[in-house]
Design a protein around this motif. Structure first.
Motif, mmCIF file in Angstrom:
data_model
loop_
_atom_site.group_PDB
_atom_site.id
_atom_site.type_symbol
_atom_site.label_atom_id
_atom_site.label_comp_id
_atom_site.label_asym_id
_atom_site.label_seq_id
_atom_site.Cartn_x
_atom_site.Cartn_y
_atom_site.Cartn_z
ATOM 1 N N GLY A 1 22.096 8.656 6.126
ATOM 2 C CA GLY A 1 21.399 7.627 6.891
ATOM 3 C C GLY A 1 20.328 8.232 7.779
ATOM 4 N N LEU A 2 19.205 7.544 7.899
ATOM 5 C CA LEU A 2 18.110 7.954 8.782
ATOM 6 C C LEU A 2 17.784 6.795 9.707
ATOM 7 C CD1 LEU A 2 17.404 9.718 6.046
ATOM 8 C CD2 LEU A 2 15.341 10.110 7.321
ATOM 9 N N GLU A 3 17.561 7.115 10.977
ATOM 10 C CA GLU A 3 17.202 6.091 11.953
ATOM 11 C C GLU A 3 16.281 6.712 12.993
ATOM 12 O OE1 GLU A 3 19.593 2.805 14.510
ATOM 13 O OE2 GLU A 3 20.206 4.887 14.853
ATOM 14 N N VAL A 4 15.239 5.972 13.364
ATOM 15 C CA VAL A 4 14.343 6.401 14.433
ATOM 16 C C VAL A 4 14.474 5.396 15.563
ATOM 17 C CG1 VAL A 4 11.967 6.858 15.124
ATOM 18 C CG2 VAL A 4 12.721 7.459 12.831
ATOM 19 N N LYS A 5 14.799 5.899 16.744
ATOM 20 C CA LYS A 5 14.944 5.037 17.916
ATOM 21 C C LYS A 5 14.441 5.813 19.126
ATOM 22 C CE LYS A 5 18.313 2.393 20.525
ATOM 23 N NZ LYS A 5 19.730 2.065 20.689
ATOM 24 N N GLU A 6 13.456 5.246 19.824
ATOM 25 C CA GLU A 6 12.888 5.845 21.033
ATOM 26 C C GLU A 6 12.461 7.292 20.801
ATOM 27 O OE1 GLU A 6 15.730 5.269 24.147
ATOM 28 O OE2 GLU A 6 15.660 3.093 23.969
ATOM 29 N N ASN A 7 11.703 7.527 19.733
ATOM 30 C CA ASN A 7 11.161 8.841 19.384
ATOM 31 C C ASN A 7 12.226 9.881 19.057
ATOM 32 O OD1 ASN A 7 8.686 7.720 19.746
ATOM 33 N ND2 ASN A 7 8.056 9.031 21.411
ATOM 34 N N VAL A 8 13.412 9.450 18.672
ATOM 35 C CA VAL A 8 14.461 10.364 18.235
ATOM 36 C C VAL A 8 14.832 10.003 16.806
ATOM 37 C CG1 VAL A 8 16.819 11.169 18.601
ATOM 38 C CG2 VAL A 8 15.358 10.704 20.564
ATOM 39 N N LEU A 9 14.664 10.965 15.904
ATOM 40 C CA LEU A 9 15.057 10.793 14.512
ATOM 41 C C LEU A 9 16.489 11.290 14.364
ATOM 42 C CD1 LEU A 9 14.593 10.392 11.438
ATOM 43 C CD2 LEU A 9 13.622 12.704 11.408
ATOM 44 N N SER A 10 17.373 10.415 13.915
ATOM 45 C CA SER A 10 18.778 10.768 13.691
ATOM 46 C C SER A 10 19.055 10.762 12.194
ATOM 47 C CB SER A 10 19.714 9.761 14.365
ATOM 48 O OG SER A 10 19.537 9.787 15.752
ATOM 49 N N VAL A 11 19.607 11.856 11.718
ATOM 50 C CA VAL A 11 20.001 11.973 10.322
ATOM 51 C C VAL A 11 21.513 12.123 10.312
ATOM 52 C CG1 VAL A 11 19.732 13.256 8.175
ATOM 53 C CG2 VAL A 11 17.837 13.172 9.802
ATOM 54 N N THR A 12 22.193 11.239 9.597
ATOM 55 C CA THR A 12 23.654 11.277 9.548
ATOM 56 C C THR A 12 24.121 11.378 8.107
ATOM 57 O OG1 THR A 12 23.765 8.860 9.520
ATOM 58 C CG2 THR A 12 23.964 9.934 11.669
ATOM 59 N N GLY A 13 25.269 11.987 7.947
ATOM 60 C CA GLY A 13 25.916 12.074 6.643
ATOM 61 C C GLY A 13 27.388 11.815 6.809
ATOM 62 N N GLN A 14 27.911 10.904 6.015
ATOM 63 C CA GLN A 14 29.333 10.577 6.093
ATOM 64 C C GLN A 14 29.893 10.552 4.682
ATOM 65 O OE1 GLN A 14 30.841 10.320 9.105
ATOM 66 N NE2 GLN A 14 32.719 10.421 7.900
ATOM 67 N N ARG A 15 30.788 11.474 4.382
ATOM 68 C CA ARG A 15 31.378 11.558 3.045
ATOM 69 C C ARG A 15 32.373 10.433 2.826
ATOM 70 N NH1 ARG A 15 31.499 16.829 0.199
ATOM 71 N NH2 ARG A 15 29.453 17.638 0.650
ATOM 72 N N ARG A 16 32.413 9.946 1.610
ATOM 73 C CA ARG A 16 33.438 8.974 1.236
ATOM 74 C C ARG A 16 34.770 9.700 1.071
ATOM 75 N NH1 ARG A 16 31.180 7.396 -3.846
ATOM 76 N NH2 ARG A 16 29.229 8.329 -3.288
ATOM 77 N N GLU A 17 35.811 8.997 1.266
ATOM 78 C CA GLU A 17 37.144 9.590 1.098
ATOM 79 C C GLU A 17 37.355 9.974 -0.356
ATOM 80 O OE1 GLU A 17 39.599 10.328 3.331
ATOM 81 O OE2 GLU A 17 38.101 9.835 4.849
ATOM 82 N N ALA B 1 32.042 22.518 2.602
ATOM 83 C CA ALA B 1 32.324 21.665 3.756
ATOM 84 C C ALA B 1 32.404 20.206 3.328
ATOM 85 C CB ALA B 1 31.250 21.840 4.815
ATOM 86 N N ASN B 2 33.373 19.516 3.825
ATOM 87 C CA ASN B 2 33.562 18.109 3.491
ATOM 88 C C ASN B 2 33.562 17.278 4.767
ATOM 89 O OD1 ASN B 2 33.922 15.964 1.755
ATOM 90 N ND2 ASN B 2 36.148 16.032 1.938
ATOM 91 N N ARG B 3 32.688 17.617 5.676
ATOM 92 C CA ARG B 3 32.666 16.906 6.953
ATOM 93 C C ARG B 3 31.358 16.158 7.111
ATOM 94 N NH1 ARG B 3 31.853 22.514 8.625
ATOM 95 N NH2 ARG B 3 29.770 22.730 9.515
ATOM 96 N N GLY B 4 31.400 15.137 7.916
ATOM 97 C CA GLY B 4 30.199 14.387 8.234
ATOM 98 C C GLY B 4 29.373 15.146 9.255
ATOM 99 N N PHE B 5 28.149 14.669 9.474
ATOM 100 C CA PHE B 5 27.276 15.334 10.440
ATOM 101 C C PHE B 5 26.328 14.328 11.053
ATOM 102 C CE2 PHE B 5 24.870 15.391 6.521
ATOM 103 C CZ PHE B 5 23.581 15.062 6.933
ATOM 104 N N GLU B 6 25.759 14.732 12.159
ATOM 105 C CA GLU B 6 24.656 14.001 12.785
ATOM 106 C C GLU B 6 23.705 15.036 13.365
ATOM 107 O OE1 GLU B 6 23.682 10.331 15.788
ATOM 108 O OE2 GLU B 6 25.548 11.432 16.096
ATOM 109 N N ARG B 7 22.465 14.982 12.954
ATOM 110 C CA ARG B 7 21.437 15.917 13.405
ATOM 111 C C ARG B 7 20.311 15.081 13.999
ATOM 112 N NH1 ARG B 7 21.001 21.354 14.154
ATOM 113 N NH2 ARG B 7 22.044 21.837 12.210
ATOM 114 N N LYS B 8 19.858 15.440 15.210
ATOM 115 C CA LYS B 8 18.806 14.675 15.894
ATOM 116 C C LYS B 8 17.578 15.542 16.103
ATOM 117 C CE LYS B 8 21.859 11.491 18.178
ATOM 118 N NZ LYS B 8 22.078 10.668 19.327
ATOM 119 N N PHE B 9 16.411 14.909 15.959
ATOM 120 C CA PHE B 9 15.125 15.570 16.153
ATOM 121 C C PHE B 9 14.297 14.716 17.110
ATOM 122 C CE2 PHE B 9 16.622 16.628 11.929
ATOM 123 C CZ PHE B 9 16.463 17.999 11.883
#
Length: 155
Positions: free
Chosen positions: A62-78, A91-99
């Motif tokens: 998932g990608l989202e831009v809010k208030e000049n912050v780009l958030s990239v998220t990844g969530q693995r299915r079970e 690695a089988n974990r989710g993540f969130e990276r912000k720019f």
């Protein structure tokens, strides 16, 4: 922890109120992390962020831009529980990276290719914000510059 004093910079920089907090946040954050990424400068106003997201499908990112912050998220299915691993090194974990994005930088494209998520960004400065040359005129008598005459009227 050492604090940085940016006050000498602000003597000549006007309107960069968020700069100090952004620099402090960058100073505090740890390098590295998951997933690894690159930030490329393609041209003067074009950038690309590439994240290594091997194993994630398009529907899990998932990608989202809010208030000049780009958030990239990844969530693995079970995964199904019927799998048995002898060794599990992926690695089988989710993540969130912000720019933090600068003003007028927007996302123009995002695509998943060979395990890399490429996010293309472009800075589009409005015409009103671009540099322009100001002509200095003289008043009717020709003795003072127009700008100085206007300043004297206001005082």
């Amino acid at each position: 922890m050492t604090t940085l004093d940016f006050s000498p910079l602000f003597r000549s920089m006007i309107g960069f109120d968020r700069l100090a907090s952004s620099l402090e946040n960058a100073y505090r954050s740890e390098p590295g992390g998951y997933p690894p990424y690159n930030v490329e400068l393609e041209s003067e106003n074009k950038y690309r962020i590439s994240l290594a997201v091997a194993g994630f499908g398009e529907d899990e990112l998932g990608l989202e831009v809010k208030e000049n912050v780009l958030s990239v998220t990844g969530q693995r299915r079970e995964e199904t529980k019927d799998r048995q691993y002898l060794y599990r090194g992926i690695a089988n974990r989710g993540f969130e990276r912000k720019f933090q994005l600068a003003d007028y930088v927007k996302v123009v494209d995002a695509r998943l290719e060979n395990g890399l998520l490429h996010i293309d960004l472009e800075r589009e400065v409005p015409e009103a914000m671009k540099p322009r040359k100001i002509e200095i005129r003289r008043d009717q008598a020709g003795s003072q510059r127009f700008i100085e005459a206007e300043h004297a009227k206001a005082a």
